[in-house]
Each structure stands twice: as C-alpha cells, then as structure tokens.
Design an enzyme around this catalytic site. Structure first.
Site, PDB file in Angstrom:
ATOM      1  N   ASP A 327       0.869  -1.177   0.000  1.00 10.38           N
ATOM      2  CA  ASP A 327       0.000   0.000   0.000  1.00 10.38           C
ATOM      3  C   ASP A 327       0.908   1.229   0.000  1.00 10.38           C
ATOM      4  O   ASP A 327       2.130   1.090  -0.058  1.00 10.38           O
ATOM      5  CB  ASP A 327      -0.952  -0.014   1.205  1.00 10.38           C
ATOM      6  N   ASP A 624      -8.107  -5.636   4.354  1.00  8.16           N
ATOM      7  CA  ASP A 624      -6.974  -6.300   3.698  1.00  8.16           C
ATOM      8  C   ASP A 624      -6.894  -7.779   4.073  1.00  8.16           C
ATOM      9  O   ASP A 624      -6.117  -8.533   3.468  1.00  8.16           O
ATOM     10  CB  ASP A 624      -5.654  -5.630   4.101  1.00  8.16           C
ATOM     11  N   GLU A 689      32.284 -41.802   2.876  1.00  7.91           N
ATOM     12  CA  GLU A 689      32.424 -42.959   3.772  1.00  7.91           C
ATOM     13  C   GLU A 689      32.007 -44.246   3.067  1.00  7.91           C
ATOM     14  O   GLU A 689      32.706 -45.263   3.126  1.00  7.91           O
ATOM     15  CB  GLU A 689      31.561 -42.757   5.027  1.00  7.91           C
ATOM     16  N   THR A 717      31.227 -35.221  12.225  1.00  8.53           N
ATOM     17  CA  THR A 717      31.038 -34.494  10.957  1.00  8.53           C
ATOM     18  C   THR A 717      29.570 -34.239  10.670  1.00  8.53           C
ATOM     19  O   THR A 717      29.237 -33.308   9.968  1.00  8.53           O
ATOM     20  CB  THR A 717      31.644 -35.278   9.780  1.00  8.53           C
TER      21      THR A 717
HETATM   22  P1  ATP Z   1      -2.889   3.881   0.870  1.00 14.28           P
HETATM   23  O1  ATP Z   1      -2.421   2.884  -0.101  1.00 14.28           O
HETATM   24  O2  ATP Z   1      -2.417   5.270   0.555  1.00 14.28           O
HETATM   25  O3  ATP Z   1      -2.705   3.484   2.269  1.00 14.28           O
HETATM   26  P2  ATP Z   1      -5.543   3.049   0.979  1.00 14.28           P
HETATM   27  O4  ATP Z   1      -5.537   1.974  -0.018  1.00 14.28           O
HETATM   28  O5  ATP Z   1      -5.500   2.689   2.392  1.00 14.28           O
HETATM   29  O6  ATP Z   1      -4.441   4.079   0.626  1.00 14.28           O
HETATM   30  P3  ATP Z   1      -7.948   4.283   1.648  1.00 14.28           P
HETATM   31  O7  ATP Z   1      -7.481   4.604   3.014  1.00 14.28           O
HETATM   32  O8  ATP Z   1      -8.939   3.245   1.412  1.00 14.28           O
HETATM   33  O9  ATP Z   1      -6.758   3.994   0.688  1.00 14.28           O
HETATM   34  O10 ATP Z   1      -8.413   5.647   1.030  1.00 14.28           O
HETATM   35  C1  ATP Z   1      -8.958   5.740  -0.247  1.00 14.28           C
HETATM   36  C2  ATP Z   1      -9.471   7.142  -0.419  1.00 14.28           C
HETATM   37  O11 ATP Z   1     -10.502   7.371   0.522  1.00 14.28           O
HETATM   38  C3  ATP Z   1      -8.427   8.206  -0.134  1.00 14.28           C
HETATM   39  O12 ATP Z   1      -7.756   8.580  -1.301  1.00 14.28           O
HETATM   40  C4  ATP Z   1      -9.263   9.357   0.394  1.00 14.28           C
HETATM   41  O13 ATP Z   1      -9.724  10.147  -0.660  1.00 14.28           O
HETATM   42  C5  ATP Z   1     -10.424   8.661   1.054  1.00 14.28           C
HETATM   43  N1  ATP Z   1     -10.239   8.605   2.499  1.00 14.28           N
HETATM   44  C6  ATP Z   1      -9.206   8.091   3.161  1.00 14.28           C
HETATM   45  N2  ATP Z   1      -9.362   8.182   4.498  1.00 14.28           N
HETATM   46  C7  ATP Z   1     -10.543   8.797   4.678  1.00 14.28           C
HETATM   47  C8  ATP Z   1     -11.287   9.186   5.844  1.00 14.28           C
HETATM   48  N3  ATP Z   1     -10.835   8.988   7.062  1.00 14.28           N
HETATM   49  N4  ATP Z   1     -12.472   9.798   5.636  1.00 14.28           N
HETATM   50  C9  ATP Z   1     -12.938  10.008   4.410  1.00 14.28           C
HETATM   51  N5  ATP Z   1     -12.308   9.669   3.302  1.00 14.28           N
HETATM   52  C10 ATP Z   1     -11.117   9.073   3.397  1.00 14.28           C
END
Ligand code: ATP
Length: 886
Positions: A327, A624, A689, A717
């Site tokens: 990520d 994940d 051996e 050995t």
């Molecule tokens: P990275 O690879 O950078 O860690 P990610 O795969 O974890 O990203 P997410 O955290 O799912 O990505 O975020 C995807 C999108 O959702 C972000 O680009 C942002 O625009 C939005 N986002 C992230 N965090 C928040 C939040 N706390 N509240 C609202 N929107 C969010």
C-alpha cells in the site's frame, strides 16, 4: 466460567465471575485464575512434549540397527565393542534430543511473539496484554479491527459490528447489543455476546470474559476436529523424503558390502558391523532437525530486528517471493499527513500553515464550513496524540486547532446523531448533527466518489448549481500530480434527520484539501535492492492515480518518464477470472494500481498467483484480511496494522518498516541456501564414507575404517560443521540473484554432481593413503587403518571449504568468514585428539600412536582431496565457462 451468560443479567454475570464492571479484575487474582483456567490458547499445534522428543529419539530405526549390532557384539563375546555401541546410541540419542529440544523451544518463543494483543481493564487501568493472558472475569475493550480473544458478554456497545464467519460461516457482520436474551437463543442470535476468533469490523465495545481457551465456542469446534497436529514444514517434509530415500539406498549398499566382504574371506561379524556402521553413517538422520534449528535461529535473528515470522514455513516462501504488493500511506510514505493546499469556493491557499490565526480567510463561509466538516466528520478524539489513529483525521483536527478553532466545543455544540462510516469501497464518510431545529450533514472522501452525490456548490455568494465539475476534476488532478493526497468535502442542511441512505443525497460541494505526506527516505534504496533481486514491487492503493504515480516515481518504483500504461485505475478495470491475453499483458506490465477496492486487492493477488508468481502482500486494515490470507506471504504492520491484519499475516513488521521486508526476504534466501549447503556437505561426507569402505572392501584392501570409527566420524562431521553451516550469514550477492523456485527440490542436479565430486575426492584421498601405506610403505594393517581414519576426519572437515557458491575467491567467502565453521573445525579436531589421548576411547576406536611422518602424510592426502575438488571445479568452469554449482 459462566453457563449461558447471554441469558443472565449483566450484574449477575459480573458477580458470578467475581469481577468488577468498572475496575475489572484485581491484578493479584490474575495469576490465581491463570493457574486455575490455564492460558487462553487452543493448541492447534501443540508444542511437542519433552518425553515425546526423547522417545522419538529412541524409536529411531537407525538406533534399532545399532542396537542389533551391539547385541551381536555381546553374543560374539566382544564386550568392549558392545558397550561402545551402547554408548554411541546414548550419545546419538542425546544429541538428537537436545537439538530437537532447542528447535521446539525456538518455535515456542517465535509463536509467543506473533500472538495478538488486546486492551483489558485490570485494577481500574486500561492495559494491553497478549490474548493468551486473558482470563475469565477480565473486562476487554474492543475496537475496530480487533480479534475477539475469548467468549465474552457485552457490557457496552458503540455501533459495534462483529464478523462471525470464523464461527458461523456468515460473512455479513452482526450488530451487537447488551440486552439479556432468552435461555434458548441459538449462537447466531446471541447478540449480547462476542466470541473468540471473530473480528470487530466497526465500532467499539466493552465486554466481560465468560469463557477462555477450549471452553469457548471456537474451542469446542476446534477440539472436535483436530487434536494437536504436530507441525512439519514443507521443507522438513522434503528433507524427510530425501532421508527416507537415502536409507533404502544405503541399506542396499550395506548388504552389498557385507556380502562382498564375507565372500572375500573377512570376518562375518566385522562385516556385519561395518555394514551397520556404514548404513548409520550414510543416513543423514539429523537433516530435518538441523534444518529446523537453522530455520528457527534465522527467525529469532529476524525477530531481534523487529520482524516477526509467525510460521517457520513462511521462510521458504519468503526466499521465493517475486512480487510484493504494497500500500502507499505509511509504508512508502511517512504517514505524517499535513494539511497543505486548500481549494474552497473560488479561492485557494497553497501553504495552509502560512494562514495566520487572525486571518480573514477564516471568515469565508466556505472555508469555515470546510473546517467544521474537518472537525465534525471526524472520528478522532480532539485530544488524541498524533501517531495514534487515522492520520488524515488527526491532521484535520490539528489544523483546526492551529487556526484557533476549539474542536471540543464544536463537537459539543453539534452533537452527532448518525454516521455513515468510512468504507474503503465507498471511499467516503458522512455524519449528521443536530443544529437547533435543523440538521447539518458533513461528508468527506475521495473526490470521484463524493462528487457524484453533489448537485450544488457553495461559493462566497451562496449555493449554486454545480456546473463546474470538470474544472474541479482538473484541479484535483493538479494537486494529485504534486503527490498530495486529496480529500473532497461536502455539506447539506435538512429539516428532517436523514437516514443512512438519504444522508448523501443532494449534497453541496465545498472544496478540496491536499495533504502532504512525503515519501520515506529509505524506501528508494530498498526498491533498488528488490530490482536486483528480481522482485517486482507493485503499489496497490485506494488513493488517487496522480498521487500514487507521483509517490511511486519518488521512491523509484516508476521511472520519471514511465508510460501511462504502468498505472492502472482499478475502478475502471475489471480483472475477471479469465482475463484475455492483452489484459494479462497490461496487468503484468503495471506497477501502480490506484483507486483499488478491497475486493480488487484480492483479485490482484489471485491474478499474480495464477500467472505463477509468489506474492507478498502488505496490508493493515480489516479490509486487507482476505488479500493477506490469500497472498503467499501476508505482511502486516505492527504499529499501524489492525489486530485482524496481524492475525491474518505470516509476517509482522514490528516497526512498520518497508525496508524490514527486505531483511526478511534476504534471511529467507540465506536460510534456504544454508540448508541446501549443509545437505550437500552431509551427503558428500556420507558418500565419501560409503565409497571408501565399499571400494576398499571390493578391492580387498585392508578395511580402511572400522565400525566404531565410522560412528565416531558420523557424530562429529554430521553435527558440528553442519550446524555451523546452518548458522551462516549468507553470501553477499544473495540479493542479486533471482528468487528461489519454490517447486524446485532442495538439491538440484548441479548439487548432486557436486556431492559426487566431493565424495569421490575425499574417498580417493582415503583410498590413496591406504594404497600408499599398504603397497609402498608396507605398514601394518592397524597403522593403515588409523591413517585412513585421520585422513577421512580431516578431509571431511576441509570439505566445508568446497561449499561456497558464486564466489570467485577461495580465500574470502561466506564459509571462511563464518566464525562458527572455524569453531566447528577446532572442536571436531579437539574431540578427535581427545579420543586419541583418552585410553578407553582410543581403545574402542582402535587408535594406536601415529608418527609425525604419518601425520604429515595424513594432512597432505586430506588437503589433496580439497585441492583435487577445487581443481576439477575450476577446470570445468574454465572449459565450460561455468562451475558445476553455479
Ligand atoms: P494507501 O495505499 O495510501 O494506504 P488506501 O488503499 O489505504 O491508501 P484508503 O485509506 O482506502 O486507501 O483511502 C482511499 C481514499 O478514501 C483516499 O484517497 C481518500 O480520498 C479517502 N479517504 C481516506 N481516508 C478517509 C477518511 N478517514 N475519511 C474520508 N475519506 C477518506
């Protein structure tokens, strides 16, 4: 523990567990409860009991053979020999016992390190403990991403959603509550309980533990299925197979030697004993154990560098990993989010922290609304410390405070009535707040996801129809191209409290904030190492393609002039189960997947696996988990990762360092290489051996080795140099080679050639000294035997210097610089000298005094075997441009 806790009132549950709803258990009673109920563990793989280790040593077929030989010796009235063999049995079983004990201990230690943690209240304080330390009566605090450690009755919930598929198979999360339920509620209806092994997917809660370990629901189920499977890694299985194959081969050979020797007129008992000793010497019975020790030691070494490997078998896969999906935020970047650019209405600010507290900007209605959205549509505690929580939300809170807003009073004046939580698929969140008679809705999220719900836009003059979406698209792209993480904000006012469906209808767009999150300094160098090691790093992120591309370029994952094809916007791309050739090509060529949903993460892992790649996947959220489980190596972050991600992963990086994965892969390769090396070593010594005794017996030479001598050799050995090789630090260029092929056997064809070459060279030295002493010097048989014995000891020890691979220098390589190897040589020589000095041992080994001249001959012949092997290897390299082993 409590029967049917879901049907009893909470007070009664707390009382019957002798706990306290607020203060939890008293620290003093914990040990008592631990003694009473045992640790909160269900032994899926029970640690092997000490007595089992011991009996396993004694129930070894090789010891049966030795035992038979000792009985034969007693029958033929050779008491000394009989006793000596019994001693050998004890020593051999003893060494096996201690080595296996060491391996088992290391495994236990490793397992403890990988265990998940949970917050509990004890003596009135909230503390984090390992899940296995939880006892009945403990008050546990559950947060999103936690794995429930034991069965517990809920005392308080805040939007608590728990996924119970581990228990019920149902993948839709269950909403939890605290009301007492009827007596006959089935487990699927026990919504006031949480169960061991289930996962908190949203919200938080507090619960009192009612059952631990095997008394939990999961414990009952697991007990039905498995009772303590003993753990064997695929590597150990491969080694066991190899050993078994060799046992048959050697038995066949031993019988051949006995028959030929007897026909040639040798004493039958001596030939039987020689055959037995040969069989024992040639069987590398220590292989699997030495391999386990090598693996476990490597893992322990890694743990000192903050990398926890949860299962031994992961190490083999690590060495074979050729794709790492990572990520972005926090792994490739610092995750020190900072508000930077703000675009609101028709205005913009480039450096947010240049705005003064007294600035008139704050009076701008759109700016002000965005600040309110940043504070209210935010799940972080206004007083939270930076570094603990969602960094985007923390940075919004921090910025509001910087500008003089008071988040605590803003939250108090606008109580939250409803929340549509952030979701990685939806990519935005929304909250509804009461505001006098009306309701205010604030939302924030990914621009593309939010904008489809925005019908209006707000500027300094008021709210107008949103006709400038494409212009805003361009603005967002410009911010993203600078590597800024972007977030869109929207808002609306309603008469009625919205529902979770209507909350996002007819929103008014406010603007965009671009967050600075610099790339980590150390990542670029690591990615360069991966490139050399034939490992491709792929960014798989939920973020904007522009931001992802820029960061990918900064860390060297993408060239500055990379073609646009290298970045795939996953939301516009369907991978499918059977992609056609052009799609496969496009996917294999890509280095960045942006705007990925959690399901697509899983698809990407599956896609690579289908195309014969070994995939390492880095992840930290609950979303994940499927991809982490599916990947060949799931890697979770120790600090940032949720408990669920850590539980699903094979590797935990305690300090969240991307560079640490490189260490783990390197170590994986080193360990595999070490194991391969000591297998080559052991087998070539054993072959030497067999050949020495076999050829001498068929040529009717005086037998160069006596049974006791072979056993003695075997104990030295087999054990010390092999262990030393297992602890090697690996070759310098180990990360400049392609990954291991996981399907390849431990010993490949080239290794077999080497085994034969080294075995032949050593036996030639032994037979050479026998021939020279017999035919030229005409020495007595006993002396010839002793010279052959010492030559074999030394030649086998010198044999370690044959092993380095891929190194040009004979003098400086990973074997000559391995201090353990020198220790093993000194120890082995010391033991041999000790045996020579201690009369009863010398007698058992039939050792007589040797002259200096004879000793010099021994050294020369032994050295000769090394020189011969090296010359042959180097001439083959000269003639064919390649050494047999590389
Ligand atoms: P990275 O690879 O950078 O860690 P990610 O795969 O974890 O990203 P997410 O955290 O799912 O990505 O975020 C995807 C999108 O959702 C972000 O680009 C942002 O625009 C939005 N986002 C992230 N965090 C928040 C939040 N706390 N509240 C609202 N929107 C969010």
């Amino acid at each position: 523990m409590v029967e049917k806790p879901f049907a009893i009132s909470l007070d009664k549950v707390v009382a019957s567990l002798d706990s306290h709803a607020e203060l939890g258990l008293d620290r003093e009673v914990i040990q008592e409860r631990m003694n009473q109920y045992g640790p909160n563990q269900i032994p899926q793989y029970a640690p092997k009991k000490r007595w089992r280790i011991l009996t396993d040593q004694l129930l070894n077929p090789i010891l049966y053979i030795l035992f038979a030989a000792s009985i034969l010796a007693f029958i033929f009235n050779d008491i000394l020999e009989g006793i000596a063999i019994l001693i050998v049995i004890l020593i051999s079983a003893g060494i096996g016992f201690f080595m296996e004990l060491q391996a088992v201990r290391s495994l236990e230690e490793l397992r403890k390190m990988g265990q998940s943690k949970i917050f509990v209240i004890r003596s009135g304080k909230s503390i984090q403990i390992k899940s296995f330390e939880v006892v009945p009566g403990d008050i546990v605090l559950l947060r999103t991403g936690d794995i429930v450690p034991a069965d517990a009755r809920l005392m308080a919930v805040d939007n608590l959603l728990v996924k119970e598929s581990a228990l019920t198979g149902e993948s839709v999360p269950v909403t939890k509550q605290t009301r007492t339920l009827p007596q006959h509620s089935p487990i699927t209806d026990q919504h006031n309980m949480v169960f061991r092994g289930t996962m908190v997917t949203a919200g938080s809660g507090k619960a009192i533990v009612t059952a631990t370990a095997k008394h939990t629901q999961l414990g009952h189920i697991q007990q039905l299925g498995i009772d303590a499977i003993e753990e064997r890694t695929p590597l150990e299985k491969k080694l066991n197979q190899l050993s078994r194959w060799l046992i048959w081969l050697t038995l066949f050979f031993a019988i051949f030697v006995i028959i030929v020797g007897y026909i040639r007129g040798n004493d039958f008992l001596l030939m039987v004993e020689t055959g037995v000793a040969l069989a024992v010497a040639a069987i590398p019975e220590g292989l699997p154990i030495v391999a386990t020790i090598a693996l476990a030691q490597g893992m322990l070494r890694l743990s000192k560098r903050q990398v926890i490997i949860k299962e031994l078998e992961a190490v083999q896969t690590l060495g074979a990993t050729d794709i790492i999906c990572t990520d972005k935020t926090g792994t490739l970047t610092e995750d020190r989010m900072k508000v930077h650019a703000i675009l609101y209405g028709d205005e913009s600010v480039d450096d947010a922290y240049s705005i003064e507290v007294s600035s008139s900007v704050k009076e701008h209605p759109v700016f002000n609304k965005m600040m309110l959205a940043g504070v209210l549509c935010n799940n972080e505690d206004p007083n939270a410390i930076k570094g603990q929580g969602d960094s985007i939300e923390l940075s919004l809170m921090e910025f509001a405070k910087y500008l003089g807003y008071n988040p605590v009073s803003i939250k108090e004046n606008n109580p939250e009535l409803l929340e549509l939580p952030f979701d990685a698929t939806r990519k935005f969140m929304a909250t509804a707040h009461s505001h006098g008679e009306r309701f205010h809705v604030y939302t924030k999220g990914a621009f593309e996801s939010l904008i489809i719900h925005c019908d209006f836009i707000m500027n300094a003059t008021g709210i107008i129809s949103f006709d400038t979406k494409s212009e805003w698209h361009a603005k967002v792209n410009t911010l993203a191209d600078q590597g800024l993480r972007t977030l869109a904000f929207a808002y609306k006012e309603t008469q009625k409290l919205p529902t979770s469906k209507s909350i996002i209808e007819g929103l008014t767009f406010l603007g965009i904030i671009g967050f600075l999150d610099p790339a980590r300094n150390d990542v670029k160098a690591t990615i360069d190492i991966y490139k050399k090691a034939g490992i491709k790093v792929v960014m798989v992120t939920g973020d904007h393609p522009g931001t992802s591309k820029k960061i990918a370029q900064e860390v060297g994952l993408l060239e500055m002039d990379a073609s646009p094809d290298k970045v795939i916007i996953a939301k516009d791309f369907v991978i499918g189960d059977n992609p056609d050739a052009t799609v496969i090509k496009r996917l294999l060529n890509a280095s960045v997947f942006a705007r990925v949903t959690p399901e697509q993460k899983l698809d990407i892992v599956k896609f690579y696996q289908k195309n014969n790649h070994i995939v390492g996947m880095i992840g930290d959220g609950i979303n994940d988990v499927p991809a982490l489980k599916k990947a060949d190596i799931g890697i979770a972050m120790g600090i940032r990762g949720t408990e669920a991600a850590r539980e699903a992963a094979d590797v935990i990086l305690k300090n969240d360092g991307f560079t640490a994965i490189e260490l783990a892969i390197r170590q994986g390769r080193v360990i595999f290489e070490n194991i391969r090396q000591f297998v080559v070593y052991l087998l070539s010594c054993n072959l030497a051996e067999i050949l020495s005794v076999g050829i001498a017996a068929s040529l009717n030479f005086p037998s160069p080795l006596l049974p006791m001598q072979i056993l003695f050799l075997n104990l030295i050995t087999d054990v010390f140099p092999a262990l030393a090789l297992g602890l090697g630090k690996g070759e310098k260029d180990i990360m400049e080679r392609p990954p291991n092929n996981p399907k390849a056997p431990i010993i490949n064809r080239k290794d077999w050639y080497n085994i034969i070459l080294y075995g032949l060279c050593i036996s030639l030295a032994v037979l050479g000294i026998v021939a020279y002493a017999y035919l030229v010097l005409e020495l007595p048989t006993e002396t010839i035997n002793n010279m052959a014995f010492y030559t074999l000891v030394m030649a086998q020890l010198f044999n370690v210097f044959n092993l380095p691979k891929h190194t040009e220098s004979f003098w400086i390589n990973e074997v000559t610089t391995n201090i353990w190897v020198w220790g093993a040589i000194v120890l082995s020589l010391g033991i041999t000298f000790g045996a020579y000095l201690i009369t009863p041992v010398a007698e058992a080994l039939s050792l007589d005094p040797v002259s200096m001249h004879q000793l010099i001959l021994v050294i020369l012949f032994a050295l000769g075997s090394l020189v011969l092997a090296q010359l042959t290897k180097r001439s083959i390299k000269y003639c064919f441009g390649k050494t047999p082993n590389g």
